[in-house]
Design a protein around this motif. Structure first.
Motif, PDB file in Angstrom:
ATOM      1  N   VAL B 103       0.838  -1.200   0.000  1.00 59.63           N
ATOM      2  CA  VAL B 103       0.000   0.000   0.000  1.00 59.63           C
ATOM      3  C   VAL B 103       0.872   1.250   0.000  1.00 59.63           C
ATOM      4  O   VAL B 103       0.676   2.186  -0.786  1.00 59.63           O
ATOM      5  CB  VAL B 103      -0.932   0.001   1.232  1.00 59.63           C
ATOM      6  N   VAL B 104       1.892   1.240   0.863  1.00 59.16           N
ATOM      7  CA  VAL B 104       2.778   2.405   0.944  1.00 59.16           C
ATOM      8  C   VAL B 104       3.481   2.614  -0.397  1.00 59.16           C
ATOM      9  O   VAL B 104       3.593   3.735  -0.897  1.00 59.16           O
ATOM     10  CB  VAL B 104       3.812   2.228   2.077  1.00 59.16           C
ATOM     11  N   THR B 141      -0.519  15.955   1.915  1.00 58.18           N
ATOM     12  CA  THR B 141      -0.295  14.935   2.934  1.00 58.18           C
ATOM     13  C   THR B 141      -0.332  13.548   2.312  1.00 58.18           C
ATOM     14  O   THR B 141       0.550  12.722   2.551  1.00 58.18           O
ATOM     15  CB  THR B 141      -1.367  15.038   4.037  1.00 58.18           C
ATOM     16  N   VAL B 142      -1.358  13.321   1.479  1.00 56.69           N
ATOM     17  CA  VAL B 142      -1.469  12.035   0.793  1.00 56.69           C
ATOM     18  C   VAL B 142      -0.201  11.770  -0.019  1.00 56.69           C
ATOM     19  O   VAL B 142       0.342  10.677  -0.050  1.00 56.69           O
ATOM     20  CB  VAL B 142      -2.696  12.029  -0.152  1.00 56.69           C
ATOM     21  N   PHE B 143       0.292  12.844  -0.642  1.00 55.26           N
ATOM     22  CA  PHE B 143       1.428  12.775  -1.534  1.00 55.26           C
ATOM     23  C   PHE B 143       2.725  12.532  -0.760  1.00 55.26           C
ATOM     24  O   PHE B 143       3.628  11.839  -1.199  1.00 55.26           O
ATOM     25  CB  PHE B 143       1.455  14.121  -2.257  1.00 55.26           C
ATOM     26  N   ASN B 144       2.783  13.105   0.428  1.00 48.65           N
ATOM     27  CA  ASN B 144       4.019  13.160   1.195  1.00 48.65           C
ATOM     28  C   ASN B 144       4.141  12.023   2.214  1.00 48.65           C
ATOM     29  O   ASN B 144       5.227  11.670   2.641  1.00 48.65           O
ATOM     30  CB  ASN B 144       4.051  14.505   1.940  1.00 48.65           C
ATOM     31  N   LEU B 145       2.978  11.482   2.610  1.00 49.01           N
ATOM     32  CA  LEU B 145       2.948  10.511   3.700  1.00 49.01           C
ATOM     33  C   LEU B 145       3.822   9.279   3.461  1.00 49.01           C
ATOM     34  O   LEU B 145       4.604   8.908   4.340  1.00 49.01           O
ATOM     35  CB  LEU B 145       1.489  10.110   3.959  1.00 49.01           C
ATOM     36  N   PRO B 146       3.731   8.650   2.283  1.00 45.78           N
ATOM     37  CA  PRO B 146       4.575   7.467   2.062  1.00 45.78           C
ATOM     38  C   PRO B 146       6.054   7.768   2.231  1.00 45.78           C
ATOM     39  O   PRO B 146       6.815   6.958   2.774  1.00 45.78           O
ATOM     40  CB  PRO B 146       4.274   7.063   0.621  1.00 45.78           C
ATOM     41  N   LEU B 147       6.430   8.981   1.813  1.00 50.19           N
ATOM     42  CA  LEU B 147       7.819   9.407   1.945  1.00 50.19           C
ATOM     43  C   LEU B 147       8.220   9.480   3.424  1.00 50.19           C
ATOM     44  O   LEU B 147       9.269   8.973   3.830  1.00 50.19           O
ATOM     45  CB  LEU B 147       7.941  10.790   1.311  1.00 50.19           C
TER      46      LEU B 147
END
Lengths: 311, 295
Positions: B103-104, B141-147
């Motif tokens: 998912v990540v 946030t959605v864009f940055n969260l996995p990072l």
């Protein structure tokens, strides 16, 4: 002494265990609940994303009666026409050709940079190339678009016939953008190669290039390909830089220097000008759904390559 | 051709390609900064843009970018830390953990424009935040969260095992061990990664086109009431960021000096990104030295 309890197990053996204090248990729960909530948030996000994009993207087929085949293979995109035509093949073609070409340009460059950093000048090469690659990765895509528009497009216009905008300009800009991705992964792969392999080759009298060409590259090939696929995936989804230099004409171009479109560039340009719920708007969501699906395909390929790599 | 000659030619080609890449970056940075530097002035940095006349600035856009970055980080950092801690400390190896990892991975490879569209549908329309800084921050946030998750996970993986075991052996709870023993050791890596991630967020535009909007109201920089519609601090006002502004000026700019504005704004953006990069390196090294007492 109340923290300690004498425990007696089935064999009448006594052991001294520490009963966790209330504070201990509370802390344990706080941590567990907080971190689990964060992970749940991540999972909910991705499920919501797939659900919402799919629900909009599929309504083109279910509500507006466009057939999937027409959307995927139709050559004419005339959403405001009578009858409205939603042929997305030119955009799909544009996306694939720009990202493939970009990968073809960037892959050899990235691999050379990685070989330079790990095999030819490991110390100095890494110290000076690594920051360069990281800086290239940090430059925002709109800036790449701006440079493409003010340097690459005029340059192509002077050398080749046409306006300079088109697939060639798009893939040149993209190739610089994905170069860091490919280089980083290739460097990691080459650096983690067991040194015995190389030493063995040198001991047999092979030159450095023979070693690189016959030993290093074949052993790391799946990892190198992973980098190329990830780069392509990035190129496929890139929107603004491509939109600025590709020209955005809704047809399949006859040459690399003729105006074309990609899935992302159409969405970027048209989404703001359509009414929510209209057939045109839904068709754009279908394009977004194609992008989403392609992301899954790319991730799948990367996973497959990684599994090959581990063996 | 003898093997030695081939070796020499191949080495020369590889060195040339490496040199080409370095020159490419130097040329890129040089071009952007030289081209735009002449246009940067105090007035350019602080005044509002003009739509039709020449001489507009990028003041509100610059402020919006920084404010959006702060908002995004306030949301992302705790969430990313939590999820990263879960992945590195609580997740047991198995099918569930594998699928979370997938998912990540998928989340991090979604095109940013798709994230933007999702934001348009959910944050802007469904939840009713409108084109606003807050919607933009959520999309980022959605864009940055996995990072963030990956940064935290890697940083925690770098903590020596003995540190963790010693703390657990002393009878501290797992959570206390993580927050008081492991996180402080991981902080330099996390801070460096976070600042580098901020640089990326700062330059992001595609995800913001449809969430934070492509316009900015006339901001009144004397009004610091966060609920007033013209206050710069109001998180529920539309906000065009610097990167979005560059895109807009380039693709539909009407001002006669659009090319100059784009050049100036690009230079400012690049300088900011470079600043983020150098700060991250310097700060990370300084923290590392402070925490580990190495010279």
């Amino acid at each position: 002494m109340d923290q300690w309890a004498v425990k007696q197990d089935g064999n009448n053996k006594q052991s001294l265990t520490r009963k966790p204090s209330k504070q201990h248990i509370r802390e344990e729960w706080v941590g567990r609940i907080f971190t689990t909530l964060c992970i749940l948030f991540l999972i909910v996000t991705i499920v919501a994303m797939v659900y919402f994009v799919a629900s909009r993207g599929l309504s083109t087929f279910f509500k507006n009666g466009v057939s999937i085949g027409d959307l995927l293979t139709g050559l004419k995109w005339a959403p405001e026409g009578e009858p409205a035509l939603f042929g997305a093949l030119p955009f799909i073609f544009g996306s694939f050709s720009t990202s493939l070409l970009a990968a073809l340009i960037a892959a050899p460059l990235g691999c050379c940079a990685a070989i330079f950093m790990t095999q030819i000048m490991p110390g100095a090469g890494r110290r000076y190339m690594q920051p360069v690659i990281e800086l290239l990765a940090g430059i925002p895509s709109v800036v790449y678009g701006f440079v493409g528009l003010s340097v690459i497009v005029p340059m192509l216009r002077n050398i080749f016939p046409g306006q300079g905008i088109g697939i060639a300009a798009g893939s040149l800009v993209l190739s610089v953008m994905i170069l860091p991705t490919i280089t980083t992964i290739a460097t990691d792969a080459l650096a983690s190669l067991p040194s015995g392999l190389k030493e063995g080759s040198f001991a047999l009298g092979a030159t450095r290039w023979q070693t690189i060409y016959r030993i290093v590259i074949p052993t790391t090939l799946p990892a190198l390909l992973t980098g190329v696929v990830l780069g392509m995936s990035r190129a496929f989804g890139e929107a603004l830089a491509v939109q600025m230099v590709i020209g955005n004409a809704p047809h399949i171009p006859r040459s690399l220097f003729e105006s074309a479109s990609t899935l992302t560039s159409v969405i970027t340009l048209s989404m703001g000008n359509t009414i929510t719920g209209s057939a045109h708007n839904n068709a754009l969501w279908s394009l977004a759904l194609i992008l989403l699906m392609m992301t899954f395909v790319f991730v799948f390929i990367v996973r497959f390559l990684e599994r090959r790599n581990k063996r | 051709m003898s093997a030695k000659t081939v070796n020499r030619i191949a080495t020369a080609v590889i060195v040339l390609v490496a040199a080409f890449i370095v020159l490419l970056l130097a040329g890129l940075l040089g071009y952007i900064i030289v081209r735009g530097f002449g246009h940067i002035s105090w007035d350019f940095l602080t005044s509002a843009p003009e739509t039709i006349k020449a001489g507009g600035g990028i003041g509100p856009q610059l402020f919006n970018s920084l404010f959006l970055l702060v908002l995004t980080m306030i949301i992302t950092v705790p969430l990313g830390l939590g999820a990263g801690i879960y992945m590195s400390q609580y997740a047991k190896p198995g099918r569930l953990t594998d699928s979370i990892r997938l998912v990540v991975e998928v989340l991090s490879s979604f095109p940013s424009i798709v994230v933007g569209l999702f934001g348009l549908l959910v944050f802007v329309n469904l939840l009713g935040f409108g084109f606003s800084l807050f919607s933009g921050a959520l999309a980022l946030t959605v864009f940055n969260l996995p990072l963030m998750v990956r940064i935290t996970e890697q940083a925690l993986a770098g903590v020596p095992r003995e540190q963790k075991e010693a703390s657990l052996a002393l009878g501290l709870s797992r959570w206390k061990t993580i927050t008081s023993v492991m996180l402080p050791i991981a902080v330099p890596a996390i801070v460096t990664g976070t600042i580098l991630a901020s640089g990326r967020v700062f330059g992001e535009a595609a995800a913001l086109l449809f969430t934070a909007g492509m316009s900015s109201p006339r901001l009144d920089f004397t009004d610091w009431n966060p609920f007033s519609p013209f206050s710069p601090l109001n998180p529920f006002r539309p906000a065009e960021t610097l990167a979005v502004h560059i895109w807009k000026v380039n693709s539909e700019g009407l001002a006669p000096d659009a090319a100059e504005i784009a050049a100036g704004a690009s230079a400012v953006l690049i300088i900011m990104v470079l600043l983020f990069n150098f700060t991250a390196r310097w700060f990370g090294r300084a923290l590392y030295r402070k925490f580990t007492a190495t010279k």
